[in-house]
Design a protein around this motif. Structure first.
Motif, PDB file in Angstrom:
ATOM      1  N   UNK A 161       1.018  -0.667   0.492  1.00 24.26           N
ATOM      2  CA  UNK A 161      -0.119   0.734   0.101  1.00 24.26           C
ATOM      3  C   UNK A 161       1.049   1.459   0.393  1.00 24.26           C
ATOM      4  N   UNK A 162       0.501   2.011  -0.867  1.00 27.16           N
ATOM      5  CA  UNK A 162       1.191   3.568  -1.222  1.00 27.16           C
ATOM      6  C   UNK A 162       1.245   4.088   0.452  1.00 27.16           C
ATOM      7  N   UNK A 163       0.869   4.424   1.104  1.00 23.88           N
ATOM      8  CA  UNK A 163       0.200   4.716   1.861  1.00 23.88           C
ATOM      9  C   UNK A 163       0.396   4.251   3.409  1.00 23.88           C
ATOM     10  N   UNK A 164       1.967   3.483   3.439  1.00 23.21           N
ATOM     11  CA  UNK A 164       2.305   2.702   4.350  1.00 23.21           C
ATOM     12  C   UNK A 164       4.135   2.775   3.590  1.00 23.21           C
ATOM     13  N   UNK A 165       4.676   3.591   2.956  1.00 24.53           N
ATOM     14  CA  UNK A 165       5.223   3.858   2.900  1.00 24.53           C
ATOM     15  C   UNK A 165       6.633   5.158   3.602  1.00 24.53           C
ATOM     16  N   UNK A 166       7.594   5.091   3.803  1.00 25.98           N
ATOM     17  CA  UNK A 166       8.545   5.473   5.093  1.00 25.98           C
ATOM     18  C   UNK A 166       7.986   6.936   4.462  1.00 25.98           C
ATOM     19  N   UNK A 167       8.038   7.986   5.425  1.00 17.13           N
ATOM     20  CA  UNK A 167       8.532   9.689   4.791  1.00 17.13           C
ATOM     21  C   UNK A 167      10.041   9.678   4.833  1.00 17.13           C
ATOM     22  N   UNK A 168      10.707   8.760   5.795  1.00 17.11           N
ATOM     23  CA  UNK A 168      12.294   9.574   5.480  1.00 17.11           C
ATOM     24  C   UNK A 168      12.478   8.101   6.864  1.00 17.11           C
ATOM     25  N   UNK A 169      14.325   7.579   5.935  1.00  8.06           N
ATOM     26  CA  UNK A 169      15.109   6.600   6.558  1.00  8.06           C
ATOM     27  C   UNK A 169      15.956   7.185   6.200  1.00  8.06           C
ATOM     28  N   UNK A 170      16.594   6.728   7.998  1.00  8.08           N
ATOM     29  CA  UNK A 170      17.883   6.455   8.311  1.00  8.08           C
ATOM     30  C   UNK A 170      18.479   5.537   8.202  1.00  8.08           C
ATOM     31  N   UNK A 171      19.517   5.630   7.557  1.00  7.09           N
ATOM     32  CA  UNK A 171      20.638   4.274   7.463  1.00  7.09           C
ATOM     33  C   UNK A 171      21.571   5.087   7.384  1.00  7.09           C
ATOM     34  N   UNK A 172      22.210   4.638   8.614  1.00 10.09           N
ATOM     35  CA  UNK A 172      23.440   4.667   9.796  1.00 10.09           C
ATOM     36  C   UNK A 172      24.141   3.721   9.692  1.00 10.09           C
ATOM     37  N   UNK A 173      24.837   3.494   9.330  1.00  8.94           N
ATOM     38  CA  UNK A 173      25.750   2.117   8.775  1.00  8.94           C
ATOM     39  C   UNK A 173      26.400   1.470  10.652  1.00  8.94           C
ATOM     40  N   UNK A 174      26.576   2.956  11.389  1.00  2.00           N
ATOM     41  CA  UNK A 174      26.740   2.751  12.897  1.00  2.00           C
ATOM     42  C   UNK A 174      26.282   1.786  13.514  1.00  2.00           C
ATOM     43  N   UNK A 175      24.705   1.962  13.274  1.00  2.00           N
ATOM     44  CA  UNK A 175      24.172   1.405  14.149  1.00  2.00           C
ATOM     45  C   UNK A 175      24.657  -0.395  13.948  1.00  2.00           C
ATOM     46  N   UNK A 176      25.412  -0.920  12.926  1.00  2.38           N
ATOM     47  CA  UNK A 176      25.485  -2.110  12.755  1.00  2.38           C
ATOM     48  C   UNK A 176      26.432  -2.796  12.703  1.00  2.38           C
ATOM     49  N   UNK A 177      27.022  -1.784  14.380  1.00  2.00           N
ATOM     50  CA  UNK A 177      28.506  -2.437  14.138  1.00  2.00           C
ATOM     51  C   UNK A 177      28.086  -3.556  15.878  1.00  2.00           C
ATOM     52  N   UNK A 178      26.461  -3.514  16.546  1.00  4.46           N
ATOM     53  CA  UNK A 178      26.443  -4.624  17.018  1.00  4.46           C
ATOM     54  C   UNK A 178      25.954  -5.676  16.514  1.00  4.46           C
ATOM     55  N   UNK A 179      24.973  -6.366  15.283  1.00  8.19           N
ATOM     56  CA  UNK A 179      24.791  -7.462  15.099  1.00  8.19           C
ATOM     57  C   UNK A 179      25.553  -8.428  14.820  1.00  8.19           C
ATOM     58  N   UNK A 180      25.113  -8.967  15.363  1.00 12.62           N
ATOM     59  CA  UNK A 180      25.607 -11.178  15.616  1.00 12.62           C
ATOM     60  C   UNK A 180      25.625 -11.140  13.981  1.00 12.62           C
ATOM     61  N   UNK A 181      26.679 -11.900  13.644  1.00 10.31           N
ATOM     62  CA  UNK A 181      27.226 -12.587  12.411  1.00 10.31           C
ATOM     63  C   UNK A 181      26.349 -13.341  11.505  1.00 10.31           C
ATOM     64  N   UNK A 182      25.592 -13.752  12.492  1.00  8.15           N
ATOM     65  CA  UNK A 182      24.261 -14.653  11.656  1.00  8.15           C
ATOM     66  C   UNK A 182      22.977 -13.366  10.845  1.00  8.15           C
ATOM     67  N   UNK A 183      22.927 -12.405  11.464  1.00  9.16           N
ATOM     68  CA  UNK A 183      22.270 -11.209  11.361  1.00  9.16           C
ATOM     69  C   UNK A 183      22.676 -11.093  10.090  1.00  9.16           C
ATOM     70  N   UNK A 184      24.305 -10.160  10.506  1.00 11.29           N
ATOM     71  CA  UNK A 184      24.918  -9.257   9.105  1.00 11.29           C
ATOM     72  C   UNK A 184      24.258 -10.987   7.838  1.00 11.29           C
ATOM     73  N   UNK A 185      24.611 -11.608   8.010  1.00 14.45           N
ATOM     74  CA  UNK A 185      24.961 -13.094   6.283  1.00 14.45           C
ATOM     75  C   UNK A 185      23.484 -12.956   6.393  1.00 14.45           C
ATOM     76  N   UNK A 186      21.924 -13.049   7.242  1.00  9.91           N
ATOM     77  CA  UNK A 186      20.998 -12.751   6.361  1.00  9.91           C
ATOM     78  C   UNK A 186      21.063 -12.295   6.116  1.00  9.91           C
ATOM     79  N   UNK A 187      21.409 -10.275   6.427  1.00  8.21           N
ATOM     80  CA  UNK A 187      20.768  -9.208   5.360  1.00  8.21           C
ATOM     81  C   UNK A 187      21.605 -10.139   3.702  1.00  8.21           C
TER      82      UNK A 187
END
Length: 382
Positions: A161-187
């Motif tokens: 639904x176009x109505x639920x498309x986010x108005x903005x999105x913040x993509x800060x790669x620094x927030x990935x620093x604490x992610x487990x390896x499995x989640x990075x691989x899944x990505x």
């Protein structure tokens, strides 16, 4: 190629960009921050969000689970309705952002929220959403799709639904620093299959879409091969941007799309709680082999342009093998084992779910009948 394309989500990409939330949401809006299990409180993201919202009136809703459920999300819907929430800020990965889309749509509907997933209610209005991405994978931060699970019935369905498309999105790669390896691989795997669903179909001579898809696939392949560099700023930034571009609508514009791997994979997740990305790696190689007569030309193109394989009569087959080895190199299995020891019962269970959900013909050619799905599952299930 005839299509209309627009992506209205404003992207704030880069380190320190969470502070842009302060100016992205009007201070007059009452905000509900939706997040998952609480990791944002240990990795510093929550504190950054709180600082960005210090001039706003806001409250929070936590506990959105992976493969988020309607049952949990309905509690957030009630808060939005009762407290007069004007804006939703989703802080998390695809499940949190997808869940927030459901909340935003259901909060503007007086009926049963699940009607949105079954198609009994067409979404035309929703509470505005912003997103802070913490786990790159789904591209949900800048598209109009969401996948929700109903735990009670083990149903996992999607809506657009176009109505639920986010108005903005913040993509800060620094927030990935604490992610487990499995989640990075899944990505990596999730983004890879998103590209494949829009690329491994029929030859179209859509040079831009094909070329861009191949660039994304080569980038994701390199990121997988360079996984030991995952603590590198550039590695994180490239994965976050690749996953976003894989499913923001551009490479799929004007070309046939498949999505059968996703439809079958969703059932593995609903029945046995297999990680979404890993369900895709289980289904895709078997599906490609099953549909080889239709996909041979694009598989050959991928083999040459992505994997650098030499042309040969068995190039398509070697490309599928290369895809499979890509997953195995990342320690991602390509066979289902979570179902237990009864393979026949597992296949029947998935076929029953596909039938109930109307997934009786799938793929860009509508050539994946239930019989073909059964053949795919027979190869994909250990």
């Amino acid at each position: 190629m005839k299509f209309s394309y627009v992506n209205p989500t404003q992207i704030h990409f880069g380190q320190g960009q969470i502070e842009t939330v302060a100016s992205s949401i009007p201070t007059t809006e009452k905000v509900l921050v939706i997040y998952g299990g609480g990791s944002i409180k240990s990795n510093g993201v929550y504190d950054q969000v709180a600082k960005a919202l210090e001039s706003h009136t806001w409250q929070e809703f936590s506990g959105v689970e992976p493969n988020t459920t309607k049952e949990t999300l309905d509690k957030a819907v009630a808060i939005v309705k009762q407290d007069g929430i004007d804006y939703i800020l989703a802080v998390g990965g695809g499940s949190v952002i997808d869940g927030s889309k459901y909340v935003a749509a259901a909060a503007k509907y007086d009926g049963e929220g699940w009607d949105i997933l079954t198609g009994d209610h067409q979404v035309t209005d929703a509470t505005p959403i912003g997103a802070i991405l913490t786990l790159p994978a789904t591209g949900s931060e800048s598209n109009m799709g969401a996948v929700i699970t109903k735990a009670e019935t083990q149903d996992k369905l999607a809506f657009l639904a176009p109505a639920v498309q986010p108005k903005f999105a913040v993509l800060d790669p620094d927030v990935m620093k604490s992610l487990p390896e499995k989640q990075l691989i899944n990505g990596i795997v999730d983004a890879w299959v998103h590209v494949c669903e829009q690329y491994l179909t029929l030859p179209t001579n859509a040079m831009v879409q094909d070329g861009y898809a191949e660039t994304l696939l080569r980038s994701l392949k390199s990121l997988g091969e360079q996984f030991e560099q995952r603590d590198n700023d550039e590695w994180r930034a490239n994965l976050m941007w690749s996953a976003n571009q894989a499913l923001n609508g551009l490479i799929g514009s004007g070309v046939p799309q498949d999505w059968a791997t996703h439809m079958i994979g969703h059932e593995l997740t609903a029945l046995w709680h297999v990680d979404h990305a890993r369900s895709l790696a289980i289904v895709q190689p078997s599906l490609l082999r099953n549909q080889l007569q239709y996909k041979r030309a694009k598989l050959e193109q991928m083999g040459v342009n992505v994997f650098g394989l030499d042309k040969s009569e068995d190039l398509a087959e070697r490309t599928i093998y290369a895809i499979e080895q890509f997953y195995l190199q990342l320690n991602v299995p390509t066979k289902l084992t979570e179902h237990g020891s009864d393979k026949a019962a597992a296949i029947d269970a998935v076929i029953d779910q596909l039938t109930q959900h109307g997934m009786v013909v799938l793929g860009e050619n509508q050539s994946i009948t239930l019989e073909k799905s059964r053949e795919i599952l027979t190869e994909a299930i250990a």
